[in-house]
Design a protein around this motif. Structure first.
Motif, PDB file in Angstrom:
ATOM      1  N   SER A  70       1.643   1.900   5.911  1.00  0.00           N
ATOM      2  CA  SER A  70       1.053   2.511   4.717  1.00  0.00           C
ATOM      3  C   SER A  70       1.949   3.597   4.139  1.00  0.00           C
ATOM      4  CB  SER A  70      -0.324   3.100   5.058  1.00  0.00           C
ATOM      5  OG  SER A  70      -1.185   2.111   5.568  1.00  0.00           O
ATOM      6  N   THR A  71       2.643   4.329   5.001  1.00  0.00           N
ATOM      7  CA  THR A  71       3.491   5.431   4.556  1.00  0.00           C
ATOM      8  C   THR A  71       4.760   4.933   3.884  1.00  0.00           C
ATOM      9  OG1 THR A  71       2.655   6.675   6.456  1.00  0.00           O
ATOM     10  CG2 THR A  71       4.511   7.632   5.311  1.00  0.00           C
ATOM     11  N   MET A  72       5.104   3.666   4.126  1.00  0.00           N
ATOM     12  CA  MET A  72       6.303   3.096   3.500  1.00  0.00           C
ATOM     13  C   MET A  72       6.222   3.120   1.984  1.00  0.00           C
ATOM     14  SD  MET A  72       7.073  -0.137   6.031  1.00  0.00           S
ATOM     15  CE  MET A  72       8.148  -0.933   4.843  1.00  0.00           C
ATOM     16  N   ALA A  73       4.998   3.201   1.431  1.00  0.00           N
ATOM     17  CA  ALA A  73       4.862   3.268  -0.026  1.00  0.00           C
ATOM     18  C   ALA A  73       5.380   4.594  -0.579  1.00  0.00           C
ATOM     19  CB  ALA A  73       3.401   3.078  -0.423  1.00  0.00           C
ATOM     20  N   ALA A 100      -3.850  -4.548   6.221  1.00  0.00           N
ATOM     21  CA  ALA A 100      -3.145  -3.286   5.978  1.00  0.00           C
ATOM     22  C   ALA A 100      -1.672  -3.534   5.671  1.00  0.00           C
ATOM     23  CB  ALA A 100      -3.279  -2.373   7.191  1.00  0.00           C
ATOM     24  N   ALA A 101      -1.073  -4.461   6.413  1.00  0.00           N
ATOM     25  CA  ALA A 101       0.344  -4.780   6.182  1.00  0.00           C
ATOM     26  C   ALA A 101       0.533  -5.390   4.797  1.00  0.00           C
ATOM     27  CB  ALA A 101       0.846  -5.738   7.259  1.00  0.00           C
ATOM     28  N   GLY A 102      -0.370  -6.304   4.421  1.00  0.00           N
ATOM     29  CA  GLY A 102      -0.253  -6.926   3.107  1.00  0.00           C
ATOM     30  C   GLY A 102      -0.352  -5.909   1.994  1.00  0.00           C
ATOM     31  N   THR A 103      -1.329  -4.998   2.099  1.00  0.00           N
ATOM     32  CA  THR A 103      -1.508  -3.966   1.077  1.00  0.00           C
ATOM     33  C   THR A 103      -0.311  -3.020   1.027  1.00  0.00           C
ATOM     34  OG1 THR A 103      -3.907  -4.054   1.354  1.00  0.00           O
ATOM     35  CG2 THR A 103      -3.007  -2.087   0.305  1.00  0.00           C
ATOM     36  N   ALA A 104       0.097  -2.535   2.210  1.00  0.00           N
ATOM     37  CA  ALA A 104       1.174  -1.541   2.265  1.00  0.00           C
ATOM     38  C   ALA A 104       2.518  -2.121   1.848  1.00  0.00           C
ATOM     39  CB  ALA A 104       1.270  -0.973   3.685  1.00  0.00           C
ATOM     40  N   VAL A 105       2.846  -3.302   2.361  1.00  0.00           N
ATOM     41  CA  VAL A 105       4.133  -3.916   2.009  1.00  0.00           C
ATOM     42  C   VAL A 105       4.165  -4.284   0.531  1.00  0.00           C
ATOM     43  CG1 VAL A 105       5.664  -5.882   2.431  1.00  0.00           C
ATOM     44  CG2 VAL A 105       4.563  -4.738   4.352  1.00  0.00           C
ATOM     45  N   LEU A 129      -7.334   4.734  -0.018  1.00  0.00           N
ATOM     46  CA  LEU A 129      -8.714   4.266  -0.082  1.00  0.00           C
ATOM     47  C   LEU A 129      -8.835   2.840   0.452  1.00  0.00           C
ATOM     48  CD1 LEU A 129      -9.720   5.645  -3.595  1.00  0.00           C
ATOM     49  CD2 LEU A 129     -10.527   6.477  -1.368  1.00  0.00           C
ATOM     50  N   THR A 130      -7.752   2.073   0.326  1.00  0.00           N
ATOM     51  CA  THR A 130      -7.710   0.719   0.878  1.00  0.00           C
ATOM     52  C   THR A 130      -7.107   0.707   2.270  1.00  0.00           C
ATOM     53  OG1 THR A 130      -7.547  -0.300  -1.316  1.00  0.00           O
ATOM     54  CG2 THR A 130      -6.796  -1.610   0.558  1.00  0.00           C
ATOM     55  N   THR A 131      -5.911   1.306   2.423  1.00  0.00           N
ATOM     56  CA  THR A 131      -5.239   1.237   3.717  1.00  0.00           C
ATOM     57  C   THR A 131      -5.961   2.077   4.772  1.00  0.00           C
ATOM     58  OG1 THR A 131      -3.745   2.959   2.923  1.00  0.00           O
ATOM     59  CG2 THR A 131      -2.964   0.700   2.813  1.00  0.00           C
ATOM     60  N   GLY A 132      -6.599   3.188   4.370  1.00  0.00           N
ATOM     61  CA  GLY A 132      -7.371   3.978   5.324  1.00  0.00           C
ATOM     62  C   GLY A 132      -8.556   3.191   5.856  1.00  0.00           C
ATOM     63  N   TYR A 133      -9.186   2.446   4.980  1.00  0.00           N
ATOM     64  CA  TYR A 133     -10.301   1.578   5.372  1.00  0.00           C
ATOM     65  C   TYR A 133      -9.825   0.572   6.425  1.00  0.00           C
ATOM     66  CZ  TYR A 133     -14.619  -1.089   4.378  1.00  0.00           C
ATOM     67  OH  TYR A 133     -15.848  -1.708   4.451  1.00  0.00           O
ATOM     68  N   LEU A 134      -8.691  -0.046   6.151  1.00  0.00           N
ATOM     69  CA  LEU A 134      -8.141  -1.039   7.079  1.00  0.00           C
ATOM     70  C   LEU A 134      -7.665  -0.396   8.373  1.00  0.00           C
ATOM     71  CD1 LEU A 134      -6.149  -3.062   4.415  1.00  0.00           C
ATOM     72  CD2 LEU A 134      -8.134  -3.884   5.673  1.00  0.00           C
ATOM     73  N   GLY A 137      -1.713   2.570  19.217  1.00  0.00           N
ATOM     74  CA  GLY A 137      -0.901   1.408  18.870  1.00  0.00           C
ATOM     75  C   GLY A 137      -1.209   0.878  17.477  1.00  0.00           C
ATOM     76  N   PHE A 138      -2.451   0.477  17.257  1.00  0.00           N
ATOM     77  CA  PHE A 138      -2.802  -0.083  15.958  1.00  0.00           C
ATOM     78  C   PHE A 138      -2.819   0.985  14.877  1.00  0.00           C
ATOM     79  CE2 PHE A 138      -4.690  -3.237  18.894  1.00  0.00           C
ATOM     80  CZ  PHE A 138      -4.008  -4.356  18.436  1.00  0.00           C
ATOM     81  N   GLY A 139      -3.253   2.198  15.224  1.00  0.00           N
ATOM     82  CA  GLY A 139      -3.245   3.273  14.247  1.00  0.00           C
ATOM     83  C   GLY A 139      -1.834   3.635  13.803  1.00  0.00           C
ATOM     84  N   GLY A 140      -0.924   3.765  14.763  1.00  0.00           N
ATOM     85  CA  GLY A 140       0.459   4.092  14.432  1.00  0.00           C
ATOM     86  C   GLY A 140       1.131   3.015  13.600  1.00  0.00           C
ATOM     87  N   LEU A 141       0.859   1.757  13.944  1.00  0.00           N
ATOM     88  CA  LEU A 141       1.474   0.646  13.227  1.00  0.00           C
ATOM     89  C   LEU A 141       1.028   0.634  11.761  1.00  0.00           C
ATOM     90  CD1 LEU A 141       3.176  -1.955  13.359  1.00  0.00           C
ATOM     91  CD2 LEU A 141       1.108  -3.174  14.068  1.00  0.00           C
ATOM     92  N   ILE A 142      -0.269   0.748  11.536  1.00  0.00           N
ATOM     93  CA  ILE A 142      -0.773   0.676  10.161  1.00  0.00           C
ATOM     94  C   ILE A 142      -0.420   1.943   9.384  1.00  0.00           C
ATOM     95  CG2 ILE A 142      -2.885   0.589   8.783  1.00  0.00           C
ATOM     96  CD1 ILE A 142      -4.021  -1.334  10.790  1.00  0.00           C
ATOM     97  N   PHE A 143      -0.419   3.103  10.061  1.00  0.00           N
ATOM     98  CA  PHE A 143      -0.019   4.336   9.376  1.00  0.00           C
ATOM     99  C   PHE A 143       1.426   4.229   8.895  1.00  0.00           C
ATOM    100  CE2 PHE A 143       1.750   8.575   9.106  1.00  0.00           C
ATOM    101  CZ  PHE A 143       0.769   9.260   8.400  1.00  0.00           C
ATOM    102  N   ALA A 144       2.290   3.680   9.732  1.00  0.00           N
ATOM    103  CA  ALA A 144       3.697   3.527   9.353  1.00  0.00           C
ATOM    104  C   ALA A 144       3.846   2.588   8.166  1.00  0.00           C
ATOM    105  CB  ALA A 144       4.501   3.011  10.545  1.00  0.00           C
TER     106      ALA A 144
END
Length: 485
Positions: free
Chosen positions: A218-221, A407-412, A52-57, A209-216
């Protein structure tokens, strides 16, 4: 030479744009305080709920780079009213959502509207205010950029406790309706419509590029770095971004002119904004989890504990903005990162399963004193070095990287939080749930502390953009003008 475009009501235009952006950025973190409620209501796990947060970002990071192109195809009025209308539709869908999937869809639609508004806001403010008045105006805009995601947990905590989480969207929808009405009356067209050729490959590379980076990220969680769900989208994203960059440098009319990064203070300002947003979004998701999960505060009480930090930001932002016009950015940014570092060290020193609330309050307030001193001066100083022809490109580039940072801050933060919990649980099998959760949060704060140190080092290289431009001469501006012709 005229440094800005004359409009009848520049303050009203800026206010409409800032309020629209505020509601959108507030939406980035507003549901953080409600994640536990949503997880219970829809029976989803934390790693799923965090989308709900990372998808928004993710949507913001994909859409914002395209905004530089959209601002050359559509008028200011069309983009502002369209962005507000799309945001309204997303908020209404989320408010009505009977399932998690529909709630997520509403969030993503709302993010599309915010993705249109953010770069337009930054570009329009640069166009309608002279350089001599930008400090105060950018101070207010910095207030929007930092306060909105930070105040999200505070306001939403009160709303959730008294009314329920759907009212976060109902209230946003009401504001969007009023803003659409005022935008229809007050927004005038200031952008130059050139309708350049739409390069489909650039859009595809940017999106992948940006989609793949943020998806990766976010998936690290949910998965380890060696999982194909992490490294595959990360690899695709990095390759796509490389191809995007190469293509932009070879086009006569690029989607985003990367010549903005020839300006050293713009590059440094963008980097410092990246680090600041990363800290803000990581903290915005960690502290609600800690206050509610370990210290067992209600959503409203947890929000009120974070309120003084947000109040500091509200009070200081206009002051820093007015003083910036006189003093420049250097000392603000250096002193600011010292405060950010002290705030993070406070979290590392004090966090436990029984920490008094006042210690969390003080550390958060100290950190936000610093962030307020860092964000506006670094952003304004960077953008001030650009010529008018590069405002749209500069605002798109900076806003895109801000969304990646969020997105990186939230996911990491969630990834380290999960890893810290697992490590502590394995080493202390008899630990209470509160102790395990606290250990996870504290583990993640080592990351934000390290980012604070990096930011402090970067701040030592900050110079006034006017002095930097004078030192280097007019070459970059000539290059930029040539690349746009």
């Amino acid at each position: 030479m005229e440094t800005h475009i004359q409009v009848k009501n520049p303050k009203t235009m800026a206010l409409i744009l800032m309020l629209g952006a505020f509601i959108g950025l507030f939406g980035e973190t507003a549901l953080n305080m409600a994640l536990t409620n949503i997880m219970d209501e829809f029976s989803v796990f934390p790693a799923t709920a965090q989308w709900l947060t990372t998808g928004y970002l993710l949507v913001l990071a994909i859409l914002v780079p395209v905004s530089a192109l959209l601002m050359k195809w559509f008028t200011t009025r069309q983009l502002v009213i369209g962005g507000l209308a799309i945001s309204l539709a997303g908020a209404l869908l989320a408010a009505f959502s009977p399932t998690f999937g529909i709630l997520l869809a509403g969030r993503l639609i709302q993010a599309i509207g915010t993705g249109l508004l953010l770069p337009v806001m930054l570009s329009v403010v640069l166009l309608i205010f002279p350089v001599s008045r930008r400090g105060v105006v950018m101070g207010l805009m910095g207030l929007v950029i930092t306060t909105a995601p930070a105040v999200g947990p505070t306001l939403s905590g009160v709303i959730i406790t008294s009314l329920g989480w759907p009212y976060i969207f109902w209230m946003s929808a009401i504001f969007y309706v009023f803003l659409i009405i005022f935008a229809s009356l007050k927004i005038v067209n200031v952008s130059e419509i050139t309708k350049p050729r739409i390069d489909v490959l650039s859009i595809l590379f940017s999106t992948a590029g940006f989609g793949g980076l943020i998806f990766a990220l976010s998936t690290m969680a949910e998965h380890s770095f060696t999982s194909v769900y992490v490294w595959a989208p990360l690899l695709v994203g990095l390759i796509a971004l490389l191809l995007f960059g190469i293509r932009q440098t070879r086009m006569s009319q690029p989607m985003i002119s990367l010549s903005v990064f020839k300006y050293p203070m713009f590059t440094l300002g963008t980097l410092i904004m990246f680090l600041s947003i990363l800290i803000i979004l990581a903290t915005a998701i960690l502290l609600p989890l800690y206050l509610k999960g370990a210290l067992l505060f209600s959503a409203a009480a947890a929000g009120l504990i974070l309120l003084p930090g947000n109040a500091v930001n509200v009070i200081l932002s206009p002051i820093v903005g007015s003083l910036f016009d006189k003093w420049g950015p250097r000392y603000f940014v250096i002193i600011g990162f010292v405060f950010v570092l002290l705030g993070n060290l406070g979290f590392l020193a004090f966090l436990s399963a029984s920490t008094p609330a006042w210690q969390v309050l003080v550390s958060f307030a100290v950190m936000f004193v610093g962030l307020t001193m860092v964000t506006m001066p670094s952003q304004t100083n960077g953008l001030n070095q650009l010529p008018r022809t590069l405002y749209a490109d500069g605002s798109a580039a900076m806003n895109t990287l801000n969304q990646v940072a969020g997105a990186a801050g939230t996911a990491v933060a969630i990834t380290l939080f999960t890893a810290g919990q697992a490590a502590y649980g394995a080493s202390a099998p008899g630990a209470t749930e509160a102790e395990v959760l606290t250990s996870g949060v504290k583990y993640a704060f080592y990351f934000t502390t390290a980012i604070s140190v990096i930011g402090l080092i970067c701040s030592l290289f900050m110079r006034s953009s006017a002095a930097e431009t004078s030192r280097q001469g007019a070459a970059p501006a000539t290059d930029a003008a040539t690349s746009r012709s």
